[in-house]
Design an enzyme around this catalytic site. Structure first.
Site, PDB file in Angstrom:
ATOM      1  N   CYS A  38       0.882  -1.318  -0.062  1.00 38.41           N
ATOM      2  CA  CYS A  38       0.126   0.119  -0.017  1.00 38.41           C
ATOM      3  C   CYS A  38       0.871   1.111  -0.034  1.00 38.41           C
ATOM      4  O   CYS A  38       1.844   1.062   0.243  1.00 38.41           O
ATOM      5  CB  CYS A  38      -1.013  -0.028   1.443  1.00 38.41           C
ATOM      6  N   THR A  40       0.444   3.411   2.175  1.00 36.70           N
ATOM      7  CA  THR A  40       1.059   3.572   3.357  1.00 36.70           C
ATOM      8  C   THR A  40       2.409   2.987   3.714  1.00 36.70           C
ATOM      9  O   THR A  40       3.365   3.551   4.536  1.00 36.70           O
ATOM     10  CB  THR A  40       0.123   3.126   4.484  1.00 36.70           C
ATOM     11  N   HIS A  43       5.208   4.986   2.368  1.00 34.26           N
ATOM     12  CA  HIS A  43       5.524   6.024   3.485  1.00 34.26           C
ATOM     13  C   HIS A  43       6.290   5.571   4.516  1.00 34.26           C
ATOM     14  O   HIS A  43       7.266   6.510   4.849  1.00 34.26           O
ATOM     15  CB  HIS A  43       4.238   6.659   3.789  1.00 34.26           C
ATOM     16  N   CYS A  99     -19.026   3.052  17.852  1.00 34.67           N
ATOM     17  CA  CYS A  99     -19.150   1.413  18.293  1.00 34.67           C
ATOM     18  C   CYS A  99     -20.192   0.867  18.660  1.00 34.67           C
ATOM     19  O   CYS A  99     -20.716  -0.074  18.281  1.00 34.67           O
ATOM     20  CB  CYS A  99     -17.818   1.093  18.868  1.00 34.67           C
ATOM     21  N   CYS A 107     -15.001   4.690  14.535  1.00 36.43           N
ATOM     22  CA  CYS A 107     -14.513   4.540  15.786  1.00 36.43           C
ATOM     23  C   CYS A 107     -13.619   5.710  16.136  1.00 36.43           C
ATOM     24  O   CYS A 107     -12.407   6.095  15.348  1.00 36.43           O
ATOM     25  CB  CYS A 107     -13.789   3.378  16.043  1.00 36.43           C
ATOM     26  N   THR A 264      -5.431  11.354   0.451  1.00 39.10           N
ATOM     27  CA  THR A 264      -5.216  11.733   1.441  1.00 39.10           C
ATOM     28  C   THR A 264      -3.757  13.086   1.376  1.00 39.10           C
ATOM     29  O   THR A 264      -2.815  12.700   0.921  1.00 39.10           O
ATOM     30  CB  THR A 264      -4.835  11.064   2.798  1.00 39.10           C
ATOM     31  N   THR A 287     -12.815   7.078   4.551  1.00 46.17           N
ATOM     32  CA  THR A 287     -11.664   6.388   4.943  1.00 46.17           C
ATOM     33  C   THR A 287     -12.029   4.926   5.074  1.00 46.17           C
ATOM     34  O   THR A 287     -13.174   4.514   5.570  1.00 46.17           O
ATOM     35  CB  THR A 287     -11.057   7.132   6.326  1.00 46.17           C
TER      36      THR A 287
END
Length: 342
Positions: A38, A40, A43, A99, A107, A264, A287
């Site tokens: 990913c 992410t 990064h 939740c 959450c 993002t 998200t």
């Protein structure tokens, strides 16, 4: 076992030996078969400002995976050894307002695997049974491994009805391409996918996206005449996080248009809110995935004939992780999948 770990607060990753994780009473243990890389993960590998702010080392990375259940905790029911599964990558608290209302995807205390807690780029992975998604036994393992990012695409593309609408998707990375495919599969009249990478736009064309535009070479409004658009796009799916792309999307929406933002930005974005207000635009942040409604939708789309396998352009053994990360970071590839089977 072998695991891909950010061992120190610096550029790079290490493939190291660590003890196999223990199974708690409410956990499952899987033999990891495939993992997707990913943005992410890139990064974290680069150790950019986002990673420095969010990640504490040492940390096993990775949240896109599929595996085979090899052990279940003593309190786990409804799951069996040998099942092919993926996992919802957000651990939620179970006690906050969202939740308790059954809206776990928002959450307030979410922890993401692979950056806030240890992830799945390892030979074995233990995670809560409540986060398990069971795949059909005959699913393509590479496709199963990317259900997490596919879920991002599905979650974004289903924010607003696309049937008979004109849809703009900005950002032709793997998730952007999958979002465009979902919008098209829903029955959108026109889907336009924009990016700066000719390679990724060419991949999108091969997968059936008819209308692509490199906004580095052409003006987005040039698509209007060919598609019969008079005012702009009805639905916008922003997948790039580019401030330029976000502002451009705002300026190319019909009055009353609806935008879903998944990409993002890495820095603050200035927006012309006057246009948003007077054109009565709806902007929805997105998200993750709805837990587990998006997983059901994603599975239904695949079983109904939506083929996302072509989004995967590179498959490498996990021992070649350095090459795999270089490919994933070049801005030209589709999805990169690591094979963890010996």
């Amino acid at each position: 076992m072998k695991a891909l770990v950010k061992t120190k607060p610096q550029v790079g990753l290490e493939l190291i030996d660590i003890p196999e994780p223990e199974v708690g009473p409410n956990d499952v243990k899987v033999q990891v078969l495939r993992t997707g890389i990913c943005g992410t993960d890139v990064h974290i590998q680069r150790w950019d400002p986002w990673a420095q702010k969010v990640v504490q080392t040492p940390r096993i990375i990775g949240h896109e995976f599929c595996g085979r259940i090899v052990e279940v905790g003593e309190l786990v029911t409804g799951l069996e050894l040998g099942q092919i599964v993926s996992g919802e990558g957000h651990y939620v608290c179970g006690r906050c307002r969202a939740c308790l209302a059954g809206r776990r995807e928002v959450c307030a205390n979410t922890q993401g695997i692979g950056y806030a807690v240890d992830g799945a780029m390892s030979e074995y992975f233990v995670f809560p049974a409540a986060n398990v998604w069971v795949h059909p036994q005959n699913i393509d393992l590479d496709v199963a491994a990317i259900f997490d990012p596919f879920g991002n695409a599905v979650h974004t593309a289903l924010q607003f009805p696309c049937l008979a609408e004109d849809v703009l998707v900005s950002g032709a990375g793997p998730i952007g391409i999958m979002a465009a495919l979902v919008a098209q599969f829903q029955g959108a009249r026109n889907v336009v996918l924009s990016d700066l990478s000719d390679e990724r736009l060419e991949l999108a064309k091969k997968l059936g996206i008819k209308n692509t535009i490199n906004v580095g070479h052409s003006e987005l409004k040039e698509t209007f005449g060919a598609l019969g658009l008079k005012e702009g796009f009805d639905v916008g799916l922003e997948m790039s996080g580019s401030p330029v792309a976000i502002r451009s999307m705002i300026n190319h929406m019909v009055h009353g248009g609806r935008m879903a933002l998944l990409g993002t930005p890495i820095s603050e974005v200035s927006l012309d809110l006057t246009t948003v207000i007077f054109n009565m635009l709806t902007i929805q942040g997105v998200t993750g995935r709805r837990i587990f409604e998006t997983w059901y939708a994603a599975s239904a789309l695949v079983s109904s004939g939506l083929d996302i396998s072509g989004v995967i352009t590179d498959r490498l053994p996990y021992t070649d992780f350095e090459e795999a990360f270089a490919i994933a970071a070049n801005g030209k590839s589709g999805k990169v999948v690591l094979n963890w089977e010996s």
